[in-house]
Write a protein that holds these residues in place. Structure first.
Motif, PDB file in Angstrom:
ATOM      1  N   LYS A  84      26.764  11.065   0.593  1.00  0.00           N
ATOM      2  CA  LYS A  84      28.105   9.939   1.346  1.00  0.00           C
ATOM      3  C   LYS A  84      27.255   9.124   1.122  1.00  0.00           C
ATOM      4  CE  LYS A  84      29.105   8.231   6.484  1.00  0.00           C
ATOM      5  NZ  LYS A  84      29.922   8.435   5.332  1.00  0.00           N
ATOM      6  N   PHE A  85      25.942   8.271   0.850  1.00  0.00           N
ATOM      7  CA  PHE A  85      25.244   6.970   1.299  1.00  0.00           C
ATOM      8  C   PHE A  85      25.097   6.832  -0.876  1.00  0.00           C
ATOM      9  CE2 PHE A  85      25.181   7.724   5.455  1.00  0.00           C
ATOM     10  CZ  PHE A  85      24.979   7.090   5.823  1.00  0.00           C
ATOM     11  N   LEU A  86      24.623   7.887  -1.609  1.00  0.00           N
ATOM     12  CA  LEU A  86      24.478   7.225  -2.588  1.00  0.00           C
ATOM     13  C   LEU A  86      25.699   7.959  -3.084  1.00  0.00           C
ATOM     14  CD1 LEU A  86      20.902   8.258  -3.169  1.00  0.00           C
ATOM     15  CD2 LEU A  86      21.669   6.557  -3.763  1.00  0.00           C
ATOM     16  N   GLN A  87      26.200   8.406  -3.198  1.00  0.00           N
ATOM     17  CA  GLN A  87      27.440   8.985  -4.116  1.00  0.00           C
ATOM     18  C   GLN A  87      27.313   8.579  -5.542  1.00  0.00           C
ATOM     19  OE1 GLN A  87      30.325   6.236  -2.248  1.00  0.00           O
ATOM     20  NE2 GLN A  87      30.395   7.401  -0.525  1.00  0.00           N
ATOM     21  N   GLY A  88      26.057   9.447  -6.304  1.00  0.00           N
ATOM     22  CA  GLY A  88      25.711   8.646  -7.801  1.00  0.00           C
ATOM     23  C   GLY A  88      25.801   7.233  -7.865  1.00  0.00           C
ATOM     24  N   LYS A  89      26.138   6.078  -6.908  1.00  0.00           N
ATOM     25  CA  LYS A  89      25.045   5.231  -7.452  1.00  0.00           C
ATOM     26  C   LYS A  89      23.709   4.593  -7.935  1.00  0.00           C
ATOM     27  CE  LYS A  89      26.853   3.001  -3.895  1.00  0.00           C
ATOM     28  NZ  LYS A  89      27.505   3.743  -2.434  1.00  0.00           N
ATOM     29  N   PRO A  90      23.598   3.901  -7.793  1.00  0.00           N
ATOM     30  CA  PRO A  90      21.688   3.771  -7.899  1.00  0.00           C
ATOM     31  C   PRO A  90      21.764   3.246  -6.424  1.00  0.00           C
ATOM     32  CG  PRO A  90      23.078   2.314  -9.589  1.00  0.00           C
ATOM     33  CD  PRO A  90      24.261   2.632  -8.842  1.00  0.00           C
ATOM     34  N   PHE A  91      21.616   2.870  -5.873  1.00  0.00           N
ATOM     35  CA  PHE A  91      21.682   3.137  -4.510  1.00  0.00           C
ATOM     36  C   PHE A  91      22.231   2.887  -3.253  1.00  0.00           C
ATOM     37  CE2 PHE A  91      18.637  -0.100  -7.450  1.00  0.00           C
ATOM     38  CZ  PHE A  91      17.749   0.426  -7.605  1.00  0.00           C
ATOM     39  N   ASN A 117       6.594  18.006  -0.734  1.00  0.00           N
ATOM     40  CA  ASN A 117       7.182  17.147  -1.801  1.00  0.00           C
ATOM     41  C   ASN A 117       8.858  17.850  -1.635  1.00  0.00           C
ATOM     42  OD1 ASN A 117       8.664  15.401  -3.235  1.00  0.00           O
ATOM     43  ND2 ASN A 117       7.385  16.898  -5.046  1.00  0.00           N
ATOM     44  N   LEU A 118       9.873  16.912  -1.218  1.00  0.00           N
ATOM     45  CA  LEU A 118      11.311  17.561  -0.587  1.00  0.00           C
ATOM     46  C   LEU A 118      12.111  16.864  -1.993  1.00  0.00           C
ATOM     47  CD1 LEU A 118      12.674  13.794   0.151  1.00  0.00           C
ATOM     48  CD2 LEU A 118      11.346  14.267   2.072  1.00  0.00           C
ATOM     49  N   PHE A 119      11.598  16.179  -2.941  1.00  0.00           N
ATOM     50  CA  PHE A 119      12.027  15.836  -3.992  1.00  0.00           C
ATOM     51  C   PHE A 119      12.431  16.653  -5.273  1.00  0.00           C
ATOM     52  CE2 PHE A 119      10.476  11.910  -2.160  1.00  0.00           C
ATOM     53  CZ  PHE A 119      11.280  10.408  -2.108  1.00  0.00           C
ATOM     54  N   GLU A 120      11.357  17.226  -4.649  1.00  0.00           N
ATOM     55  CA  GLU A 120      11.744  18.723  -5.384  1.00  0.00           C
ATOM     56  C   GLU A 120      12.561  19.378  -6.004  1.00  0.00           C
ATOM     57  OE1 GLU A 120       8.579  22.576  -6.131  1.00  0.00           O
ATOM     58  OE2 GLU A 120       7.052  20.562  -6.537  1.00  0.00           O
ATOM     59  N   GLY A 121      12.970  19.342  -7.217  1.00  0.00           N
ATOM     60  CA  GLY A 121      14.145  20.406  -7.067  1.00  0.00           C
ATOM     61  C   GLY A 121      15.339  19.804  -6.627  1.00  0.00           C
ATOM     62  N   LYS A 122      15.414  18.186  -6.361  1.00  0.00           N
ATOM     63  CA  LYS A 122      16.452  17.242  -6.163  1.00  0.00           C
ATOM     64  C   LYS A 122      16.584  16.234  -7.008  1.00  0.00           C
ATOM     65  CE  LYS A 122      16.156  18.643  -1.452  1.00  0.00           C
ATOM     66  NZ  LYS A 122      14.702  19.623  -1.400  1.00  0.00           N
ATOM     67  N   PRO A 123      17.021  15.973  -8.291  1.00  0.00           N
ATOM     68  CA  PRO A 123      16.909  15.515  -9.444  1.00  0.00           C
ATOM     69  C   PRO A 123      16.858  14.181  -9.051  1.00  0.00           C
ATOM     70  CG  PRO A 123      18.294  17.065 -10.111  1.00  0.00           C
ATOM     71  CD  PRO A 123      17.668  17.329  -8.793  1.00  0.00           C
ATOM     72  N   ARG A 124      18.585  13.903  -8.108  1.00  0.00           N
ATOM     73  CA  ARG A 124      19.205  12.828  -8.247  1.00  0.00           C
ATOM     74  C   ARG A 124      18.120  11.907  -6.936  1.00  0.00           C
ATOM     75  NH1 ARG A 124      25.258  13.902  -6.286  1.00  0.00           N
ATOM     76  NH2 ARG A 124      24.366  15.058  -5.047  1.00  0.00           N
ATOM     77  N   LEU A 125      17.836  12.966  -5.682  1.00  0.00           N
ATOM     78  CA  LEU A 125      16.612  11.547  -5.241  1.00  0.00           C
ATOM     79  C   LEU A 125      15.669  11.180  -6.022  1.00  0.00           C
ATOM     80  CD1 LEU A 125      16.850  13.355  -1.806  1.00  0.00           C
ATOM     81  CD2 LEU A 125      17.945  11.446  -2.417  1.00  0.00           C
ATOM     82  N   ALA A 126      15.492  12.140  -6.131  1.00  0.00           N
ATOM     83  CA  ALA A 126      13.630  11.985  -7.343  1.00  0.00           C
ATOM     84  C   ALA A 126      13.835  10.799  -8.654  1.00  0.00           C
ATOM     85  CB  ALA A 126      13.367  13.046  -7.968  1.00  0.00           C
ATOM     86  N   GLU A 127      14.994  10.249  -8.884  1.00  0.00           N
ATOM     87  CA  GLU A 127      15.615   9.771  -9.963  1.00  0.00           C
ATOM     88  C   GLU A 127      15.403   8.402  -8.796  1.00  0.00           C
ATOM     89  OE1 GLU A 127      19.225  10.638 -11.681  1.00  0.00           O
ATOM     90  OE2 GLU A 127      18.065  12.109 -13.186  1.00  0.00           O
ATOM     91  N   TRP A 128      16.261   8.271  -7.524  1.00  0.00           N
ATOM     92  CA  TRP A 128      16.501   7.083  -6.682  1.00  0.00           C
ATOM     93  C   TRP A 128      15.268   6.901  -6.139  1.00  0.00           C
ATOM     94  CZ3 TRP A 128      15.513   8.034  -1.058  1.00  0.00           C
ATOM     95  CH2 TRP A 128      15.909   6.602  -0.702  1.00  0.00           C
ATOM     96  N   ARG A 129      14.277   7.837  -6.238  1.00  0.00           N
ATOM     97  CA  ARG A 129      12.792   6.765  -5.342  1.00  0.00           C
ATOM     98  C   ARG A 129      12.621   6.941  -6.352  1.00  0.00           C
ATOM     99  NH1 ARG A 129       7.932  10.717  -4.224  1.00  0.00           N
ATOM    100  NH2 ARG A 129       6.756   9.286  -4.696  1.00  0.00           N
ATOM    101  N   LYS A 130      12.831   6.675  -8.283  1.00  0.00           N
ATOM    102  CA  LYS A 130      11.997   5.842  -9.802  1.00  0.00           C
ATOM    103  C   LYS A 130      12.245   4.748  -9.256  1.00  0.00           C
ATOM    104  CE  LYS A 130      11.279   6.724 -13.772  1.00  0.00           C
ATOM    105  NZ  LYS A 130      11.125   7.425 -14.693  1.00  0.00           N
ATOM    106  N   ARG A 131      13.905   4.548  -9.114  1.00  0.00           N
ATOM    107  CA  ARG A 131      14.252   3.067  -8.667  1.00  0.00           C
ATOM    108  C   ARG A 131      13.816   2.162  -8.508  1.00  0.00           C
ATOM    109  NH1 ARG A 131      18.557   6.671 -10.167  1.00  0.00           N
ATOM    110  NH2 ARG A 131      19.427   6.788  -8.200  1.00  0.00           N
ATOM    111  N   VAL A 132      13.603   3.204  -7.161  1.00  0.00           N
ATOM    112  CA  VAL A 132      13.124   1.831  -5.581  1.00  0.00           C
ATOM    113  C   VAL A 132      11.900   1.815  -5.884  1.00  0.00           C
ATOM    114  CG1 VAL A 132      13.463   2.143  -3.175  1.00  0.00           C
ATOM    115  CG2 VAL A 132      14.683   3.458  -3.881  1.00  0.00           C
ATOM    116  N   GLU A 133      10.822   2.676  -6.597  1.00  0.00           N
ATOM    117  CA  GLU A 133       9.525   2.517  -6.698  1.00  0.00           C
ATOM    118  C   GLU A 133       9.876   1.419  -7.477  1.00  0.00           C
ATOM    119  OE1 GLU A 133       7.110   5.187  -7.319  1.00  0.00           O
ATOM    120  OE2 GLU A 133       7.732   6.448  -6.586  1.00  0.00           O
TER     121      GLU A 133
END
Length: 154
Positions: A84-91, A117-133
């Motif tokens: 709902k919130f990311l919808q494939g967008k970077p942020f 580690n809730l990012f494990e196995g969730k590549p979209r969330l992991a990529e978003w985390r990396k972008r925010v960092e």
């Protein structure tokens, strides 16, 4: 507090991407900030409470089925963040980082600090985390989360 973050963004005229002047982007930030209290914050904090604080206060370990339920509750609120919130967008608000992303990631770092580690196995969330960092700055991000990421070593 969300109210304090919004006050600071307005008072110090932070760069527009943090709390956008564009009404559609701002509405997106506001929508997330209103939603996250009873979802991401509540469920992520509960994981932290049960995995870190409760064992300190009450030595017997938490029953496994109770901990599995807490983790399941957190995992239930993660798909709406992605879909709902990311919808494939970077942020959350589009192509630039905002307060919504910052608040979201800070809340998600609590379970990570508790050992989940809730990012494990969730590549979209992991990529978003990396972008925010990267948007915040990796060094600053690590410094800001040093305490929570090392809480189990205290």
């Amino acid at each position: 507090s969300i109210a304090i973050l919004l006050y600071l963004a307005r008072k110090f005229k932070t760069p527009d991407h943090w709390y956008p002047s564009d009404l559609q982007k701002r509405a997106r930030v506001d929508e997330y900030l209103s939603w996250q209290h009873i979802t991401i914050r509540a469920k992520g904090s509960k994981v932290f409470l049960f995995k870190v604080l409760m064992p300190l206060l009450s030595p017997p370990p938490l029953p496994l089925d109770k901990m599995e339920g807490v983790i399941a509750d957190l995992n239930f609120v993660l798909p709406p963040l992605e879909e709902k919130f990311l919808q494939g967008k970077p942020f959350i608000a589009g192509n630039e980082v905002s307060l919504a992303d910052l608040v979201a990631l800070v809340e998600l770092m609590q379970p990570v600090g508790a050992g989940y580690n809730l990012f494990e196995g969730k590549p979209r969330l992991a990529e978003w985390r990396k972008r925010v960092e990267e948007a915040v700055g990796k060094q600053l991000f690590q410094e800001a989360h040093e305490g929570i990421l090392n809480i189990k070593n205290v």
